[in-house]
Design a protein around this motif. Sequence first.
Motif, PDB file in Angstrom:
ATOM      1  N   SER A   9       1.070  -0.986  -0.201  1.00 28.01           N
ATOM      2  CA  SER A   9      -0.337  -0.160  -0.098  1.00 28.01           C
ATOM      3  C   SER A   9       1.039   1.394  -0.292  1.00 28.01           C
ATOM      4  O   SER A   9       0.345   2.490  -0.975  1.00 28.01           O
ATOM      5  N   LEU A  10       2.217   1.121   0.656  1.00 33.17           N
ATOM      6  CA  LEU A  10       2.316   2.585   0.879  1.00 33.17           C
ATOM      7  C   LEU A  10       3.169   2.382  -0.489  1.00 33.17           C
ATOM      8  O   LEU A  10       3.779   3.185  -1.390  1.00 33.17           O
ATOM      9  N   ILE A  11       3.852   1.472  -0.983  1.00 31.04           N
ATOM     10  CA  ILE A  11       4.898   1.803  -1.950  1.00 31.04           C
ATOM     11  C   ILE A  11       3.736   2.366  -3.552  1.00 31.04           C
ATOM     12  O   ILE A  11       3.917   3.120  -4.307  1.00 31.04           O
ATOM     13  N   GLY A  12       2.318   1.496  -3.874  1.00 31.47           N
ATOM     14  CA  GLY A  12       1.679   2.073  -4.685  1.00 31.47           C
ATOM     15  C   GLY A  12       0.833   3.782  -4.111  1.00 31.47           C
ATOM     16  O   GLY A  12       0.989   4.305  -5.045  1.00 31.47           O
ATOM     17  N   GLY A  13       1.115   3.826  -3.210  1.00 35.90           N
ATOM     18  CA  GLY A  13       1.121   5.227  -2.614  1.00 35.90           C
ATOM     19  C   GLY A  13       1.677   6.036  -2.932  1.00 35.90           C
ATOM     20  O   GLY A  13       1.360   7.401  -3.428  1.00 35.90           O
ATOM     21  N   ILE A  14       2.685   6.390  -2.939  1.00 31.62           N
ATOM     22  CA  ILE A  14       4.019   6.700  -3.596  1.00 31.62           C
ATOM     23  C   ILE A  14       4.112   7.301  -5.248  1.00 31.62           C
ATOM     24  O   ILE A  14       4.304   7.583  -5.823  1.00 31.62           O
ATOM     25  N   ILE A  15       3.968   5.364  -5.426  1.00 38.82           N
ATOM     26  CA  ILE A  15       3.722   5.830  -7.039  1.00 38.82           C
ATOM     27  C   ILE A  15       2.688   6.700  -7.554  1.00 38.82           C
ATOM     28  O   ILE A  15       2.932   7.315  -8.547  1.00 38.82           O
ATOM     29  N   ALA A  55      -3.836   3.784 -21.171  1.00 42.55           N
ATOM     30  CA  ALA A  55      -3.410   2.337 -21.450  1.00 42.55           C
ATOM     31  C   ALA A  55      -2.622   1.885 -20.676  1.00 42.55           C
ATOM     32  O   ALA A  55      -2.410   0.212 -20.474  1.00 42.55           O
ATOM     33  N   GLY A  56      -1.725   2.580 -19.742  1.00 38.50           N
ATOM     34  CA  GLY A  56      -1.164   1.658 -18.314  1.00 38.50           C
ATOM     35  C   GLY A  56      -1.724   1.979 -16.730  1.00 38.50           C
ATOM     36  O   GLY A  56      -1.694   0.614 -16.487  1.00 38.50           O
ATOM     37  N   LEU A  57      -3.150   2.393 -17.240  1.00 38.35           N
ATOM     38  CA  LEU A  57      -4.220   1.455 -15.746  1.00 38.35           C
ATOM     39  C   LEU A  57      -4.728   0.522 -17.071  1.00 38.35           C
ATOM     40  O   LEU A  57      -4.772  -0.838 -15.970  1.00 38.35           O
ATOM     41  N   ILE A  58      -4.693   0.665 -18.128  1.00 40.66           N
ATOM     42  CA  ILE A  58      -5.592  -1.311 -18.519  1.00 40.66           C
ATOM     43  C   ILE A  58      -4.275  -2.241 -17.949  1.00 40.66           C
ATOM     44  O   ILE A  58      -4.686  -3.316 -17.393  1.00 40.66           O
ATOM     45  N   LEU A  59      -3.069  -1.951 -18.710  1.00 46.09           N
ATOM     46  CA  LEU A  59      -2.263  -2.906 -18.877  1.00 46.09           C
ATOM     47  C   LEU A  59      -1.585  -3.372 -17.258  1.00 46.09           C
ATOM     48  O   LEU A  59      -1.446  -4.670 -17.156  1.00 46.09           O
ATOM     49  N   GLY A  60      -1.500  -2.294 -16.370  1.00 51.53           N
ATOM     50  CA  GLY A  60      -1.113  -2.699 -15.184  1.00 51.53           C
ATOM     51  C   GLY A  60      -1.877  -3.690 -14.486  1.00 51.53           C
ATOM     52  O   GLY A  60      -1.501  -4.424 -13.620  1.00 51.53           O
ATOM     53  N   ALA A  61      -3.520  -3.695 -14.419  1.00 50.85           N
ATOM     54  CA  ALA A  61      -4.464  -4.063 -14.019  1.00 50.85           C
ATOM     55  C   ALA A  61      -4.039  -5.420 -14.331  1.00 50.85           C
ATOM     56  O   ALA A  61      -3.919  -6.834 -13.729  1.00 50.85           O
ATOM     57  N   ALA A  62      -4.040  -5.787 -15.893  1.00 51.20           N
ATOM     58  CA  ALA A  62      -3.792  -7.041 -17.016  1.00 51.20           C
ATOM     59  C   ALA A  62      -2.654  -7.194 -15.706  1.00 51.20           C
ATOM     60  O   ALA A  62      -2.693  -8.895 -15.907  1.00 51.20           O
TER      61      ALA A  62
END
Length: 147
Positions: A9-15, A55-62
Amino acid sequence: MENFTPISSLIGGIILGLSATLLLMAGRIAGISGILSSLIPPQPGDALWRVLFIAGLILGAAAYPLFGGDMSFVTLNPYLLPDSAHYVLLIVAGLLVGGGTYIGAGCTSGHGICGLGRLSLRSFSAVMIFMAVAVITVFVMRVLVGG
């Protein structure tokens, strides 16, 4: 069962914070509804970064499961409804979210991340409403419905 992972969660929040800051420094807002709505119709010279963002949102989830992400929490039919009813609910929910985004002049990411970062009073009000509705929804689903 909830599974809070503080490091992830911390890493995701920082990114997320860094990407929103970089976009803000470029004069852009990282609100998904604004990014998507500005693609229809596309503005000359402004579409590429928007397409890449989506595209980054979709590819990141995939790609998430490819890097060891646990997708066991995803179910196609959480309320044991017939598939046709499930898809109707998804469509209705999508339309409600889209309508709320339009009425609220932005989405949760735009108001919650970028708007609060810019100390916007309108975004603060929107986030307080989002949170209140979320608390009520969890109460209804867990206590009254029993989900």
